[in-house]
Structures are given as C-alpha cells and as structure tokens.
Design a protein around this motif. Structure first.
Motif, mmCIF file in Angstrom:
data_model
loop_
_atom_site.group_PDB
_atom_site.id
_atom_site.type_symbol
_atom_site.label_atom_id
_atom_site.label_comp_id
_atom_site.label_asym_id
_atom_site.label_seq_id
_atom_site.Cartn_x
_atom_site.Cartn_y
_atom_site.Cartn_z
ATOM 1 N N TYR A 184 9.631 113.181 -35.356
ATOM 2 C CA TYR A 184 10.834 113.235 -34.341
ATOM 3 C C TYR A 184 10.867 114.737 -33.489
ATOM 4 O O TYR A 184 11.632 114.435 -32.600
ATOM 5 C CB TYR A 184 11.972 112.732 -35.030
ATOM 6 C CG TYR A 184 12.701 113.722 -35.729
ATOM 7 C CD1 TYR A 184 13.660 114.666 -35.279
ATOM 8 C CD2 TYR A 184 12.421 113.936 -37.074
ATOM 9 C CE1 TYR A 184 14.194 115.474 -36.003
ATOM 10 C CE2 TYR A 184 13.165 114.624 -38.001
ATOM 11 C CZ TYR A 184 14.098 115.647 -37.102
ATOM 12 O OH TYR A 184 14.819 116.512 -38.111
ATOM 13 N N ASN A 185 10.021 115.732 -33.804
ATOM 14 C CA ASN A 185 10.137 116.696 -32.952
ATOM 15 C C ASN A 185 8.941 117.506 -33.438
ATOM 16 O O ASN A 185 8.435 117.899 -34.690
ATOM 17 C CB ASN A 185 11.452 117.591 -33.220
ATOM 18 C CG ASN A 185 11.715 118.531 -32.216
ATOM 19 O OD1 ASN A 185 10.893 118.909 -31.585
ATOM 20 N ND2 ASN A 185 12.927 118.970 -32.177
ATOM 21 N N TYR A 186 8.144 118.070 -32.662
ATOM 22 C CA TYR A 186 7.128 119.019 -32.687
ATOM 23 C C TYR A 186 7.112 120.370 -31.804
ATOM 24 O O TYR A 186 7.157 120.125 -30.715
ATOM 25 C CB TYR A 186 5.740 118.224 -32.589
ATOM 26 C CG TYR A 186 4.695 119.170 -32.926
ATOM 27 C CD1 TYR A 186 4.202 119.393 -34.059
ATOM 28 C CD2 TYR A 186 3.991 120.050 -31.946
ATOM 29 C CE1 TYR A 186 3.243 120.266 -34.586
ATOM 30 C CE2 TYR A 186 3.103 120.866 -32.164
ATOM 31 C CZ TYR A 186 2.658 120.742 -33.191
ATOM 32 O OH TYR A 186 1.544 121.813 -33.706
ATOM 33 N N ARG A 187 7.101 121.386 -32.328
ATOM 34 C CA ARG A 187 7.080 122.613 -31.379
ATOM 35 C C ARG A 187 6.715 123.708 -32.055
ATOM 36 O O ARG A 187 6.623 123.998 -33.232
ATOM 37 C CB ARG A 187 8.575 122.886 -31.049
ATOM 38 C CG ARG A 187 9.211 121.946 -30.260
ATOM 39 C CD ARG A 187 10.446 122.386 -29.635
ATOM 40 N NE ARG A 187 10.620 123.473 -28.577
ATOM 41 C CZ ARG A 187 11.600 124.119 -28.349
ATOM 42 N NH1 ARG A 187 12.765 123.751 -28.500
ATOM 43 N NH2 ARG A 187 11.587 125.087 -27.106
ATOM 44 N N ASP A 188 5.745 124.312 -31.199
ATOM 45 C CA ASP A 188 5.070 125.611 -31.766
ATOM 46 C C ASP A 188 4.601 125.590 -32.939
ATOM 47 O O ASP A 188 4.671 126.331 -34.043
ATOM 48 C CB ASP A 188 6.238 126.634 -31.495
ATOM 49 C CG ASP A 188 6.663 126.920 -30.126
ATOM 50 O OD1 ASP A 188 5.729 127.436 -29.246
ATOM 51 O OD2 ASP A 188 7.718 126.447 -29.882
ATOM 52 N N GLY A 189 3.683 124.434 -33.538
ATOM 53 C CA GLY A 189 2.977 124.621 -34.619
ATOM 54 C C GLY A 189 3.478 123.976 -35.867
ATOM 55 O O GLY A 189 2.933 123.979 -37.001
ATOM 56 N N ALA A 190 4.665 123.337 -35.655
ATOM 57 C CA ALA A 190 5.429 122.804 -36.817
ATOM 58 C C ALA A 190 6.063 121.357 -36.333
ATOM 59 O O ALA A 190 6.579 121.397 -35.413
ATOM 60 C CB ALA A 190 6.456 123.632 -37.288
ATOM 61 N N ALA A 191 6.224 120.467 -37.337
ATOM 62 C CA ALA A 191 6.743 119.188 -36.887
ATOM 63 C C ALA A 191 7.920 118.892 -37.906
ATOM 64 O O ALA A 191 7.679 118.983 -39.145
ATOM 65 C CB ALA A 191 5.645 118.192 -37.254
ATOM 66 N N CYS A 192 8.991 118.477 -37.100
ATOM 67 C CA CYS A 192 10.046 117.697 -38.081
ATOM 68 C C CYS A 192 9.705 116.456 -38.172
ATOM 69 O O CYS A 192 9.392 115.648 -37.412
ATOM 70 C CB CYS A 192 11.351 117.876 -37.040
ATOM 71 S SG CYS A 192 11.857 119.659 -36.807
ATOM 72 N N VAL A 193 9.829 116.199 -39.540
ATOM 73 C CA VAL A 193 9.360 114.731 -39.966
ATOM 74 C C VAL A 193 10.453 114.165 -40.763
ATOM 75 O O VAL A 193 11.259 114.851 -41.126
ATOM 76 C CB VAL A 193 8.052 114.948 -40.992
ATOM 77 C CG1 VAL A 193 6.799 115.357 -40.325
ATOM 78 C CG2 VAL A 193 8.330 115.657 -42.267
ATOM 79 N N LYS A 194 10.273 112.846 -40.884
ATOM 80 C CA LYS A 194 11.415 111.921 -41.518
ATOM 81 C C LYS A 194 10.880 110.961 -42.586
ATOM 82 O O LYS A 194 10.051 110.330 -42.073
ATOM 83 C CB LYS A 194 12.512 111.568 -40.387
ATOM 84 C CG LYS A 194 13.485 110.672 -41.296
ATOM 85 C CD LYS A 194 14.363 110.112 -40.142
ATOM 86 C CE LYS A 194 15.181 111.198 -39.420
ATOM 87 N NZ LYS A 194 16.303 110.635 -38.399
ATOM 88 N N TYR A 195 11.516 110.730 -43.417
ATOM 89 C CA TYR A 195 11.267 109.829 -44.451
ATOM 90 C C TYR A 195 12.296 109.101 -45.342
ATOM 91 O O TYR A 195 13.208 110.113 -45.899
ATOM 92 C CB TYR A 195 10.066 110.351 -45.402
ATOM 93 C CG TYR A 195 9.668 109.091 -46.392
ATOM 94 C CD1 TYR A 195 8.967 108.188 -45.939
ATOM 95 C CD2 TYR A 195 10.036 109.437 -47.746
ATOM 96 C CE1 TYR A 195 8.594 107.311 -47.037
ATOM 97 C CE2 TYR A 195 9.515 108.543 -48.650
ATOM 98 C CZ TYR A 195 8.957 107.260 -48.504
ATOM 99 O OH TYR A 195 8.475 106.320 -49.220
ATOM 100 N N ALA A 196 12.632 108.050 -45.260
ATOM 101 C CA ALA A 196 13.553 107.422 -46.208
ATOM 102 C C ALA A 196 15.168 108.058 -45.802
ATOM 103 O O ALA A 196 15.664 108.491 -46.893
ATOM 104 C CB ALA A 196 13.455 107.654 -47.782
#
Length: 878
Positions: A734-746
């Motif tokens: 749900y968000n990706y910036r500058d080499g890192a991704a915010c991810v979500k699960y459950a």
C-alpha cells in the motif's frame, strides 16, 4: 525594576556550550513578563531589557528593528546598543521600515520634501533635515538646503563646507571634488568650475579654470582661453598653448593645437590652422601628421576615430597604438559588445545606406554594401539585406548565402541551429539550411514551427465594409469562407497555416491560400476546430456514412470505411471498428466498455469489435488490437487495455504503448474497481496502486496490482521499464518509496525492501514513511508510535503518541521535531537526541525564520526559546 533572567542548559557538556559561544552571534526578540520586547543572543544572554512595543529579527540586510512605546523606530546592534532612527510609525512607513542601505548609509524621508541620512552605526547623522541628501561613497554626502545650495558632509555627520555650491561631484582622485559656484556679481548667473578639497577650499589659483583630473598627479586646466597641464602643486607640466586637451592613458594626451600654414596659405591671408594630434608628457607628437579631428573612445576596446583636415564627415578607425586599421573612411562607427565595429558609408545620394562590419585588426567581416545587418543570437552569424533581398554571413565573415532570398528566418533551440530560407517572391515556402549553407533533408514548410516563437505572416484578417476578409500570402484579398460571422479559426502548425471554417453546419479545412484540403463530401468531426491533432498533421474526416484519415495536404492516410478514428500522435491513430464504440466527439474518445459476456481469448486473435492502433510508415504494418485506449499520451506512453477470459467471465488487463506503437509492458496491470462519475464503468479508473505506476511516475520504482496467468490478483513491484522485480503472494503493498515497501497481511503491516527482505516484521497496526529513504513510523497500539530507520533499527527514543498521526515535523538543516510521551524531542541529522524531552503546551514554531530557534509556550502561556543546534534554551521569569 526589570526582572532577572535565567539561562537553562539541557544536559549538554559545558565544553559544547563554550564552543557554541564562540560561534558568530546574532540577537532575537524576547517577550518579557511586562509584555514588552527585549533582545537576547542565541545563547540566552539578555542584551536589551524588555522595553519595546515590538521587536523584529534581522532583515535581509542584517538590520534589527525595535519600536518603542512612543512608536519611534530604533536599530538594535548585535552588542545590544540602541540607535534612534528618527522615523515614526505611520501609514507611509511599514513595520519594520523597509530601507535600502548603501555603504551602510540610507537616505530617509522624514516628511514631504524633508530628508536626512541614517547610519547603521551612528543613527541619524544630521541635526536638521534637508531638501535632499545624496550619498556619494562610504565617506562623503552632498546636502542641499531650501535655497538649492549644496554642501559637502561626511558619514560621521560633519558638515565639511558651507552651502556655497550649485553642484558638487566626485573626481577620479580621492579627496578632491569638482564644484561650481554662481558669481553674485554676474547678472546672467555664470557658472565656474573649481577643484576643491574635502574642506571646501579651492586647490587652484583663480587664474585656472575648468579643471579636470588627469591620472593621479596632473590637472588639465584653462588659462587665458588656452589649455595646459599642471601638477598638484600648480607647477606647469605642458604649456598653455592648446585649444583643448584630453587625458588618454598613462602619460598620453589628445591635443588640439594650432599649426602654421604653408606659404601658399599665408599668401591667401591665412597663417595657421587647427589640428588634432597625440602628445606625451614631454609635448612630443606621436602622429606623423595632424588630423582634422580625433575622437577617443575608452569604452570596452579603446580606439580612436580620426578624420582628415579636408573631410571631417568621414572617419578612420585608429587603434590604441595610433595605427589606422582600415583604409576606408566611414560615416558612422559603432563598437559592438564583442569588439567589432559596425560601420556605414554614405551612398551616392548622400544618405547612409551602406553598412558593414570590421574587426580590430582591420579585417572586413561583412562588406560595407548592405542596407541592413542583423546579428543572430549565439554568434550564429549575420543576416544581410540589400535591394529587398536577404543573405547570410557566418560569424567568421564567410558569405554563406548571397542576398537573393525573399526571407530568411533563424531557428535556434537547445538541439537546433539552422536557417529557414524562402527563395520565392510570390509565395511562402521555407527551405531548411544549416549555418554552412548546406540544404537539410527537411520538407519545405509553408510556415515555421510555432515552438520557435515566430508569428505567422502568411494570413492576415481585416474588416472591410463590415465584412471580414483574409489577406493571403501573395497579397490578394479573399472572402472568408462560410457565413460572414460563422465560426472560423486560423492555426499555425508545423505543416502550414490551416483554417477551420463552419460552412452549412459542417466544419471544413483550408490551407493558407483558401484551398480546400478536405476531400469532397467530407468534413471535420463535430466541434473539432480546437482539436490538437491538427498540429500532428493527421486529421480525421467524416461523411454521412464513412470516416477516414488525411494528412495536412489532403492526401488519404487511411481511406474511408465504416470505422471511427482518433489521432494519437504524428504517426499513430486508433481505429474503432465498431462505430458504437465512439461517443459524440465532445466526449472523450476512450473506447467502448465491454460487459462480462464478451470474451477475448488470445492477444493475437483478430477481433472485429476491438480497437486497432495503426502506425504510419511501418514496414510490418500490423496494427495492435486492444479494447481500451486512454485519453492520450502522458510522458511518451499510452495506456491501453485488452479483454481476457476467466472462468467467471472476462477481465480487462492493461499495458503501456510507446510512441513507436510498441508495447512497453505486458498486459498485466489491473485498474481500480471503484467507479467514478466521470468514468461510470468498473474497469475505467486509475492504475490500482497507492503510488501509481503510471507514466507520470516513471522516475521511480512503483507498486501495482496485476493479474497472473490464472487471473488471480497479486501485488508487485515494477521498475521504470514496467518489469516486475518482486511478486508478493499473500502480502499487499500500500506504499512504496525509495527502496522500501509498506506491506499488509491479516490487518498487520511491516516493511520490505525491493528484493523482498523483511526490514521490519509484519506485526504493526499501521506504517508511514516519515522521511523518504530515512525514517518510517509504525503504530504500536491505539495511541503510541515507534520510529524506525530505513534499515529497520528503531530510533533511540521512546514511543511517541498522537490521536491519528505522529505529531512531528522536519526542521531546517535536517533536524527533526517529535512529540513523545515525556515532551518534545529534537533529533539531529544523525537521528540522535539534541535535548532531553521539553515539556510544553503549544506546538512549537520557528521564530520568524530565525535559523535554529524555536519558540515554545509553557503551561502558564509564557514564551521560552530553544536553539535546536546547541540545545540551549532561555526564558524570562519573575
């Protein structure tokens, strides 16, 4: 009695504070308990006790202003010294005053017609105001009284002379001035220049007049109507035998003197003549013979203009070594910024009509035979004009194009530097040449590309006897097509002037000579007269039953059939084979939306209901078939969609097409399922990703949602070319910036890098990017948040709290302000705490753009200040 003040240090070593004290200090306003402003330095030392109604930080000139209770302005120096300015707050003077200082001095207007001088160091210089004040340099000032008489003063406020002069001006020699005094006994008010010193005393005897400083040791003066040279001790250096004398340089002078005539002249009753020469300090002539006139020009490249004694109108150019550098004499000589001379000579009729250019070595750059010469930008060369025709010379002086062309235009951009040449007298048709005269393989143009800023001169519109008429490129008049007041527009395009006119409810297209371009029976689509595809050179046309595409000359690019067309680029158009797929042309031509009952099994299978994208001049000539075409290209990419079958019906997958008609990505992307009012169909939203891998974001890797081969949705990371670099089977991005991704699960969130490595475990309630590439923030529980570096390590501070988002902000110089459970914390650029938590009430703010200073309010609503570089704070207390 004023209250005392205390400086508080927040846990820093004394050595750090001592080093901070050594920094260059400035001062800031401080509001005291008496609701008056004082001033403190950046370490909290009180320099001025609270006494002012208002105070300001240093302005862009470094002036610190204060307003007292009587509404008088003062300057506060960095050591706390207060200087009254004599300025009162009024509607004419802003708070604080906006003055322009010169040499740390400023002329101030006290009232209408009254002036004084304000010094940053001393305040108001003079005890009284004057009619005018003029600052000459850091030391001297000219004052003028109500009788229009002037006096000399210095920057300490002392009057050096009385008001005895009509004019005072500087000389090249420091401490000496030119001045004029009117003679009271002269009824005509004659003026006489004197040379005076800083005390106002004349340094010359009264027998010398019209002094002029020459160098640092001599003075040219007049005596008995002749000019000579003396030194500063009034000793004669050159005799008083010259009609005029001008200092050139070093010990050289331009002199006008008398010469005896020959015996023949004497026999005619004349004994002497006036001539010009150049002499040295020993009165030796440096020219082989005198000239009728010599003018010296010291600007840019020093040179002389010289004429013979028999012809004062025509002049030679003489260099600084007194050598004539061109054998021809000129009527006018003007030096250009690059050291060349623009010259002219009179024609046979006595008028100046021949112009040329010569350089300092005497070389003829452009012959002196043209009526007009225009220099092109970037030293590209010179356009020349003669007998109503144009030619071109290179900057080095080579004739590239002879003067035989009706028009020549210069086009210069970052990538282009060429000439558009029109050899025709009866029409407008430009041919492209390079600056060496080589014809370029570019099609001839009826008019020039509007991007170069040229205005079309092919068509002009006039009003004659109440009717509009066109003046065509050949000068003839023509009636405007259609009704007199019908809609029509003239467009200047790279393909020539085009005219769109409404005729009997149809929109027709004409060229600059009012020749109809559209094939018989065809017109432009409804409301097409503002469509930008006219500039592409491809134009859709419609009849009662068919549609087609023509070029700007009226030739068929796509012969008529039952399809509809939309122009995409100069070389690309879309064909909608199902006529129902094109809405009214006033609505965006985006293509038909297909219900789930439609199937499209394979990408290469021909579908009569699809949209075909054609490329002109394509060897393969195989159109790309799609089912969706976006509004237009964005950053050289076009979004298209295709139908694919699933077990439950059909889905639309999306890809990007480049300007050559090639797929830049595979058909994999999904679009947002949420309908909008503008796009009521489920498959017609934006690309489904928070950052959005759309063409306008192609400068960075982005997240997107794709369909897999079995039509399952997956979250992926794609690079700038649309290639998938990471696929997440169970996690959503749900968000990706500058080499890192915010991810979500459950319902939990974490942080991954672009290779899928876990930086922060997926255990937190929410995640935010606080500083791109540096800081993330995770929600620990309902109110608390924890800060992390990009590598997943937590910052060395406790959890922070906030109702929705963490309360913090970026400060200048890479510092950061965070609100924790114990108070505000300041982090340096290495994310280390500068201070212990600062308990405060109101959200802190930067103090009037003062660097490194924050203003807080304590629980009693009293201000205190914190230097976040040093960690030092200061406050007022009872």
């Amino acid at each position: 009695m004023y209250p005392t003040y205390k400086v508080r240090r927040n846990g820093l070593l004394f050595l750090i504070l001592y080093c901070t004290c050594l920094q260059a200090q400035t001062i800031v306003p401080l509001l005291g308990p008496n609701n008056r402003y004082g001033f403190a330095d950046s370490l909290g030392n009180i320099l001025v006790q609270p006494q002012f109604q208002d105070g300001w930080l240093p302005d862009n000139q470094g002036i610190i202003w204060a307003l007292d209770t009587a509404e008088k302005f003062h300057i506060v120096q960095k050591d706390g010294h207060i200087i009254p300015t004599g300025l009162s707050k009024s509607i004419y003077i802003p708070s604080p005053p906006q003055l322009k200082f010169e040499h740390e001095l400023c002329v101030i207007h006290k009232s209408t017609g009254r002036q004084n001088v304000l010094s940053k160091r001393l305040g108001v210089l003079f005890d009284q105001d004057y009619q005018s004040c003029k600052i000459l340099n850091p030391t001297f000032i000219i004052l003028e009284n109500d009788s229009d008489q002037k006096a000399l003063a210095d920057s300490s406020g002392r009057l050096l002379t009385g008001f005895n002069f009509s004019n005072i001006s500087l000389t090249p020699l420091e401490g000496y001035f030119y001045a004029t005094q009117s003679n009271p006994s002269d009824p005509h008010g004659s003026w006489e220049w004197i040379l005076m010193d800083r005390s106002g005393h004349s340094v010359l005897d009264s027998i010398f007049k019209n002094p002029t400083i020459a160098g640092n040791t001599w003075i040219i003066v007049e005596k008995n109507d002749k000019y000579g040279l003396i030194d500063l001790d009034q000793r004669e250096v050159l005799p008083f035998t010259f009609w005029s004398l001008q200092f050139i340089r070093d010990s050289l002078f331009l002199a006008e003197k008398s010469y005896p005539f020959t015996d023949q002249n004497a026999a005619n009753g004349q004994t002497e003549d006036i001539g010009y020469t150049i002499i040295d300090i020993h009165n030796r002539e440096l020219l082989p013979r005198p000239m009728g006139r010599i003018w010296f020009n010291a600007d840019a490249l020093p040179y002389f203009e010289a004429s013979s004694e028999f012809d004062l109108q025509n002049k030679w150019i003489m260099d600084s070594s007194f050598q004539i550098i061109h054998k021809d004499a000129f009527n006018t000589i003007e030096q250009s910024y690059d050291g060349r001379f623009w010259v002219s000579q009179n024609g046979v009729d006595g008028y100046t009509d021949r112009h040329g250019i010569v350089d300092y070595s005497g070389r003829q750059v452009v012959p002196t035979k043209f009526q007009l010469i225009m220099e092109l930008q970037r030293h590209s060369g010179y356009l020349v004009y003669k007998d109503s025709l144009w030619g071109f010379f290179s900057y080095s002086g080579q004739q590239v194009l002879p003067a035989k062309f009706a028009q020549i235009r210069h086009e210069v951009t970052d990538s282009t530097n060429l000439l558009w040449v029109n050899p025709h007298r009866n029409k407008i048709l430009f041919t492209a040449y390079d600056l060496n005269g080589k014809r370029l393989p570019v099609p001839d143009q009826n008019c020039l590309n509007p991007s170069i800023g040229m205005h079309s001169d092919g068509i002009n519109e006039i009003l004659e006897n109440g009717r509009r008429k066109f003046i065509l490129p050949d000068g003839t008049k023509a009636e405007v097509p259609g009704d007199n007041w019908s809609q029509h527009n003239i467009y200047t395009t790279p393909h020539g002037n085009l005219i769109v006119a409404q005729v009997s409810s149809n929109y027709l297209l004409y060229d600059a000579w009012l020749k109809r371009i559209l094939p018989k029976g065809f017109s432009l689509p409804k409301n097409y007269y503002t469509n930008p595809s006219l500039y592409y050179g491809l134009i859709p046309v419609v009849s009662q039953t068919e549609s087609g595409v023509i070029d700007a000359r009226g030739n068929w690019a796509k012969k008529p059939n039952s399809s509809k067309y939309k122009i995409l680029r100069e070389n690309m158009y879309a064909e909608y084979r199902n006529s129902d797929a094109i809405p009214d042309s006033m609505i965006n031509m985006q293509g038909q939306q297909f219900p789930l009952g439609w199937n499209f099994q394979e990408q290469g299978l021909f579908d009569t209901s699809g949209i075909r994208i054609h490329m002109l001049d394509s060897k393969a000539n195989k159109p790309l078939t799609v089912h969706f075409v976006d509004q237009g290209f964005i950053d050289q990419y076009l979004l298209v969609g295709r139908l694919f079958s699933t077990l439950g019906g059909s889905v639309m997958k999306y890809a990007f097409v480049d300007t050559l008609g090639k797929l830049a990505t595979p058909f994999i992307f999904k679009k947002s399922p949420k309908p909008t009012l503008q796009n009521p169909y489920p498959n017609d939203g934006g690309i489904y990703c928070l950052q959005g891998w759309t063409p306008r974001y192609r400068y960075q890797t982005g997240s997107a949602v794709i369909y897999t081969d079995d039509f399952r949705e997956k979250h992926v990371l794609v690079n700038e070319q649309g290639k998938i670099i990471l696929t997440l089977d169970s996690l959503s991005i749900y968000n990706y910036r500058d080499g890192a991704a915010c991810v979500k699960y459950a319902g939990k969130t974490g942080l991954l890098d672009s290779l899928g490595n876990i930086l922060i475990p997926v255990i937190y309630n929410n995640f935010w990017v606080v500083i791109p590439g540096k800081i993330f923030c995770a929600k620990v529980d309902q109110e608390r948040y924890q800060y992390f570096r990009f590598d997943g390590t937590p910052l060395p501070i406790g959890p922070v709290y906030g109702l929705w988002m963490p309360n913090g902000k970026m400060l200048p110089d890479g510092y950061m302000l965070l609100n924790t459970e114990l108070g505000w914390i300041i982090l340096n650029p290495e994310f280390k705490p500068v201070t212990s938590p600062v308990a405060t009430g109101r959200y802190p703010k930067l103090v009037r753009e003062f660097p490194a200073l924050l203003e807080f309010m304590d629980g009693s609503n009293n201000p205190f200040y914190l230097n976040y570089h040093s960690g030092v704070s200061f406050r007022a207390r009872q």
